[in-house]
Design a protein around this motif. Structure first.
Motif, PDB file in Angstrom:
ATOM      1  N   CYS A 185       0.835  -1.199   0.000  1.00 38.66           N
ATOM      2  CA  CYS A 185       0.000   0.000   0.000  1.00 38.66           C
ATOM      3  C   CYS A 185       0.867   1.246   0.000  1.00 38.66           C
ATOM      4  N   ALA A 204      -3.756   4.213   0.134  1.00 38.53           N
ATOM      5  CA  ALA A 204      -4.740   3.778   1.135  1.00 38.53           C
ATOM      6  C   ALA A 204      -5.269   4.912   2.008  1.00 38.53           C
ATOM      7  N   CYS A 213      -2.867   0.386   8.585  1.00 40.67           N
ATOM      8  CA  CYS A 213      -2.479  -0.339   7.371  1.00 40.67           C
ATOM      9  C   CYS A 213      -1.309  -1.281   7.616  1.00 40.67           C
ATOM     10  N   TYR A 217      -2.137  -4.994   6.430  1.00 41.29           N
ATOM     11  CA  TYR A 217      -1.334  -5.575   5.345  1.00 41.29           C
ATOM     12  C   TYR A 217      -0.133  -6.367   5.840  1.00 41.29           C
TER      13      TYR A 217
END
Length: 631
Positions: A185, A204, A213, A217
């Motif tokens: 991302c 993102a 994130c 992720y």
């Protein structure tokens, strides 16, 4: 000499032959298909007087097209890395081929009726399409292959910044055969970019989503690709990133983007100085250039951390001659080779000498007649000097005395001594020795034409003996990281910043000043250790432990940059201040220096009381107090 023969590349020969065969088929297809499209794919409707000249000219058309394509490098380009230039070559080559086709058909026409004009536009379009497909299909399939390979990579990466630098970094990681990273991302504070894609990777959100994130992720590494951002912005973002326990890397600076040097190899680990949050120190380059350019400059201790950076920056200001002096040949040799490579036209002299040797120093000053001297030679390691106090005095005090005296006798214009914040209310031999050096400099300034000044500053990040290299080594070994005291604080500045200000202070010098550099806000050493552990991708106390070892001999919790009686005077640079000289009894001072020298000659290990007489602000821990603290 016999010319070297390059080996025949069979694979390359087959690849070029295949492209030529493909192009021959493309010319044939484009020639007839253009006419067929012109007559709405009705073969029976095509006039024979158009087909015959096309067929007759076909061999010549093929030969001319192959030659044109060869001229435009369509058989020698690396199509795996094809870009805008290669696309332009394809278009121009196909247009040229179309023009030659048009001219040739005029000679082979059967009747007065020419081939329809639309034929040539269709022919050109089909040729461009066929050639583009053949050349760029390799890159397309290669990209798909890399994407499949990247899915197997183990290092999940978040990129912060959705600008040009990020685009270049992402492109290189995605297309590399050797990268072990996969970008999951992108983060950027520009709301207009949220939800959009760069190289197929989604932006993102803003910095408020970094921690979220990183968890969603399962990010292993964060790359900060914001070379034009301010130090304070970078600091704020890194403060957020520390909570992710991810390894952090970044681009060095804006100049990398300007010079086109943005690539994965330029990424560096985020350093602890990135968290200091201070914008780079600015200096007046014109004033520095004005007094260094065309001068003979001598740097003592030129192989050390400060001395070597002085040499680097002075070399950029076009001195007539730069003389590097040091007692340790290995470091100064490295400095010599670096400057020879970067500044081949620089008149560089490298001398091995000890500042404690009066005869050697006198000879050097007489021989080379320097205009400006930067005196950086000194023993600086606090605990080591506590164990060898006479060596600190011999080198720092009397080395400075002999060097300053040689400078004064040879008519040096300006003498700049590097001092330390440890000279203020010293609690160790090193700081006390530097305070005596400051007193020597201010006394000499009253009796000679040479302008003697001192520049006082705190710790520099990354210098020899600095805590940062020690912390890095301890982290690399799995810990523990050792901190002397949980409350100990220090002022910090990068070596290039400190040296730039030293040069600037030298330009301001009128003689007798003690210049004090503004080191910004003090930093807790414990905080530095914790930050460095987090920046390395570890958890404090779990992966890497911190141990407190107690204050070392001569060490105090905090350093001061100015004594109360010195006062403070500003200069044109807000980062440089001047401490007012303190009056002293010169006759008594020189008598005390002689006594101190005699005690050092006989290696008297208990010279601290005598040093305290010379520097009344010096306080040290006596043997009795040490025993009392143990009991």
């Amino acid at each position: 000499m016999e010319k070297k023969q390059h080996p025949f590349n069979v694979k390359l020969f087959y690849r070029r032959t295949a492209l030529m065969i493909y192009d021959i088929i493309s010319v044939i297809l484009a020639s007839y298909l253009a006419l067929l499209i012109r007559y709405e794919l009705d073969f029976s409707a095509m006039p024979s007087n158009f087909l015959r000249p096309i067929g007759r000219f076909m061999p010549i058309n093929i030969l001319l097209t192959i030659l044109i394509f060869y001229f435009f490098h369509l058989y020698s380009s690396l199509w795996a890395f094809a870009g805008e230039t290669e696309l332009q070559n394809i278009v121009v080559a196909c247009v040229t081929s179309t023009v030659m086709n048009g001219i040739g058909l005029q000679f082979f026409k059967v009747s007065e009726q020419p081939v329809p004009n639309t034929y040539y536009f269709l022919y050109m379009f089909l040729m461009i399409s066929c050639v583009f497909a053949s050349r760029f299909s390799y890159r397309f399939f290669r990209g798909l292959k890399h994407k499949q390979q990247n899915k197997k990579n183990k290092i999940a990466v978040m990129v912060i910044g959705a600008g040009e630098a990020a685009n270049v970094i992402i492109k290189e990681i995605v297309n590399s055969n050797f990268s072990t990273m996969v970008i999951k991302c992108i983060i950027d504070d520009d709301k207009g970019k949220w939800g959009r894609y760069i190289q197929g990777i989604k932006v993102a959100g803003g910095r408020d989503r970094i921690v979220e994130c990183a968890d969603v992720y399962e990010i292993d590494e964060i790359i900060v690709a914001m070379p034009s951002a301010s130090r304070s912005t970078i600091r704020d973002i890194l403060e957020i990133c520390k909570d992710t326990n991810c390894k952090l890397r970044s681009l060095p600076g804006m100049y990398q983007l300007v010079n086109g040097e943005v690539n994965v190899s330029k990424l560096r680990d985020v350093e602890v100085e990135d968290l200091l949050g201070r914008d780079p120190v600015s200096v007046d380059m014109e004033s520095i250039l004005g007094y260094v350019q065309g001068k003979v400059v001598l740097v003592t201790g030129g192989g050390g951390s400060i001395g070597s950076e002085l040499c680097r920056q002075i070399a950029q200001h076009k001195p007539r001659q730069l003389i590097i002096l040091d007692i340790y040949e290995n470091n100064v040799y490295d400095m010599q080779q670096e400057l020879k490579m970067k500044h081949p036209k620089l008149d560089l002299v490298v001398l091995i000498a000890s500042v404690r040797n009066a005869n050697r120093m006198n000879w050097i000053f007489t021989q080379y007649q320097p205009d400006i001297v930067y005196h950086a030679a000194a023993h600086k390691h606090v605990p080591l000097m506590e164990d060898s106090p006479t060596e600190a005095i011999k080198n720092n005090v009397f080395g400075t005395f002999k060097t300053a005296q040689a400078a004064a006798m040879s008519g040096v214009e300006r003498f700049v001594m590097i001092s330390t914040d440890k000279a203020v209310n010293p609690t160790n031999i090193m700081g006390a020795s530097k305070r005596i050096c400051e007193m020597i400099i201010q006394t000499f300034n009253k009796h000679y034409d040479t302008e003697f000044v001192a520049v006082r500053f705190g710790n520099v990040l990354g210098s020899n003996g600095s805590v940062i290299p020690l912390f890095r080594k301890q982290i690399a070994e799995g810990g523990p990281v050792t901190v002397t005291h949980p409350d100990i604080i220090r002022y910090f500045m990068t070596i290039p910043e400190a040296v730039s200000l030293v040069l600037q202070a030298g330009a301001y010098a009128k003689g007798g000043e003690i210049f004090v550099l503004d080191m910004g806000e003090p930093v807790k050493i414990l905080t530095l250790a914790e930050n460095l552990i987090r920046l390395s991708g570890y958890r404090v106390g779990e992966d890497i432990k911190i141990e407190f070892t107690g204050l070392r001999p001569g060490e105090k919790l905090y350093e001061e940059l100015l004594m109360e009686e010195e006062g403070m005077k500003d200069t044109a640079n807000k980062m440089i201040h001047i401490g007012k000289p303190i009056d002293l009894d010169e006759e008594e001072f020189f008598a005390q220096l002689k006594e101190l020298k005699d005690e050092c000659v006989i290696e008297n290990s208990d010279i601290r009381p005598l040093i305290q007489k010379i520097v009344p602000t010096y306080h040290y821990e006596t043997t009795e107090s040490k025993k009392g603290s143990v009991n």
